[in-house]
Design a protein around this motif. Structure first.
Motif, mmCIF file in Angstrom:
data_model
loop_
_atom_site.group_PDB
_atom_site.id
_atom_site.type_symbol
_atom_site.label_atom_id
_atom_site.label_comp_id
_atom_site.label_asym_id
_atom_site.label_seq_id
_atom_site.Cartn_x
_atom_site.Cartn_y
_atom_site.Cartn_z
ATOM 1 N N MET A 157 82.337 -112.276 -30.877
ATOM 2 C CA MET A 157 83.433 -113.204 -32.250
ATOM 3 C C MET A 157 83.040 -114.452 -31.884
ATOM 4 O O MET A 157 82.134 -114.802 -33.203
ATOM 5 C CB MET A 157 84.718 -112.833 -32.764
ATOM 6 N N PHE A 215 90.860 -115.796 -38.173
ATOM 7 C CA PHE A 215 89.706 -114.367 -38.139
ATOM 8 C C PHE A 215 89.766 -113.880 -39.215
ATOM 9 O O PHE A 215 90.809 -113.692 -39.956
ATOM 10 C CB PHE A 215 89.955 -113.371 -37.129
ATOM 11 N N TYR A 220 83.766 -113.273 -40.131
ATOM 12 C CA TYR A 220 82.526 -112.449 -38.957
ATOM 13 C C TYR A 220 82.155 -111.204 -38.660
ATOM 14 O O TYR A 220 81.804 -110.475 -37.991
ATOM 15 C CB TYR A 220 84.014 -112.903 -37.892
#
Length: 250
Positions: A157, A215, A220
């Motif tokens: 990621m 996140f 992402y």
């Protein structure tokens, strides 16, 4: 979810509720090898013979609720309000009291209250507070996230990251000893994790927040697409969780 599009899988993973510490949704979507020591079983055995037990950062109380016999005094702490409500409902049949406490705050209990303090996957361990609420001869028993847990997923990621050693077994032992506790057991294991679709990756990253701090699916999206393509090509994305078990006595 065979045949689902990348967009559908992202949406599905983003929609799954994250409250509590229940991972049953991952059935058929992801697997994680279990540590050999059986934390829940051993914790339950210790609770069955304790006079006063405390579970620090209990989550939704899922693991603590599995004990076969509660001690006469059973308490837990949790910082996240949705989990506090879940834990209170789940632990009430055991006579458990759940205090809403920030993870970095002092524990709201007098010195020497408990002969057993436990914690599964705490975000932080305040060793002086653990030592303070333990009575002489009392023990702390904990399964924790080790250094570099799921680093393959983190790196996929975010790009290659330096492994933070603050969660290493050596650091845990040092923290316990500096607080005046004697470490009587310390083990670590690397455990295979497999994700079979990107929805499972999204849900995991939303639930296990420290894997990729901050996140969001939007931020992402491209790394998630690469993971999706890898899963399509290989059948799974493989990572490794790190776990340590520590037992310390006052």
């Amino acid at each position: 979810m065979s045949g689902a599009s990348f967009e559908d899988l992202l949406a599905e993973g983003a929609a799954v509720p994250t409250a509590g510490w229940d991972f049953s949704w991952f059935e058929g979507r992801a697997t994680e090898e279990r540590p050999p020591w059986g934390y829940a079983r051993q914790m339950g055995e210790r609770m069955a013979v304790a006079a006063a037990g405390l579970d620090v950062q209990t989550g939704g109380g899922e693991v603590l609720a599995s004990i076969p016999k509660p001690p006469p005094l059973l308490a837990a702490t949790e910082s996240w309000p949705p989990n506090v409500a879940l834990a209170r409902a789940r632990l009430a049949p055991l006579g458990g009291h759940v205090a809403e406490v920030d993870d970095l705050a002092d524990l709201p209990f007098p010195d020497g209250t408990f002969d057993l303090v436990v914690s599964r996957h705490p975000t932080v361990v305040r060793w002086p507070e653990i030592a303070r609420v333990l009575c002489p001869g009392g023990t702390y028993f904990s399964q924790q996230i080790g250094a570099g847990s799921n680093r393959e997923l983190t790196d996929a990621m975010m790009g290659p990251q330096v492994v933070d050693q603050s969660r290493s077994p050596a650091r845990a032992a040092s923290g316990a000893q500096l607080a005046g506790l004697e470490v009587i057991r310390l083990e670590e294991r690397a455990l295979r994790v497999e994700f079979f679709d990107v929805a499972a990756v999204v849900h995991f990253l939303r639930k296990v927040l420290w894997t990729v701090p901050g996140f969001t699916v939007a931020a992402y999206r491209e790394p998630l697409r690469r993971v999706h393509e890898q899963i399509q090509a290989d059948g799974a994305f493989v990572s490794h969780s790190q776990r340590l078990l520590i037992e310390a006595r006052r």
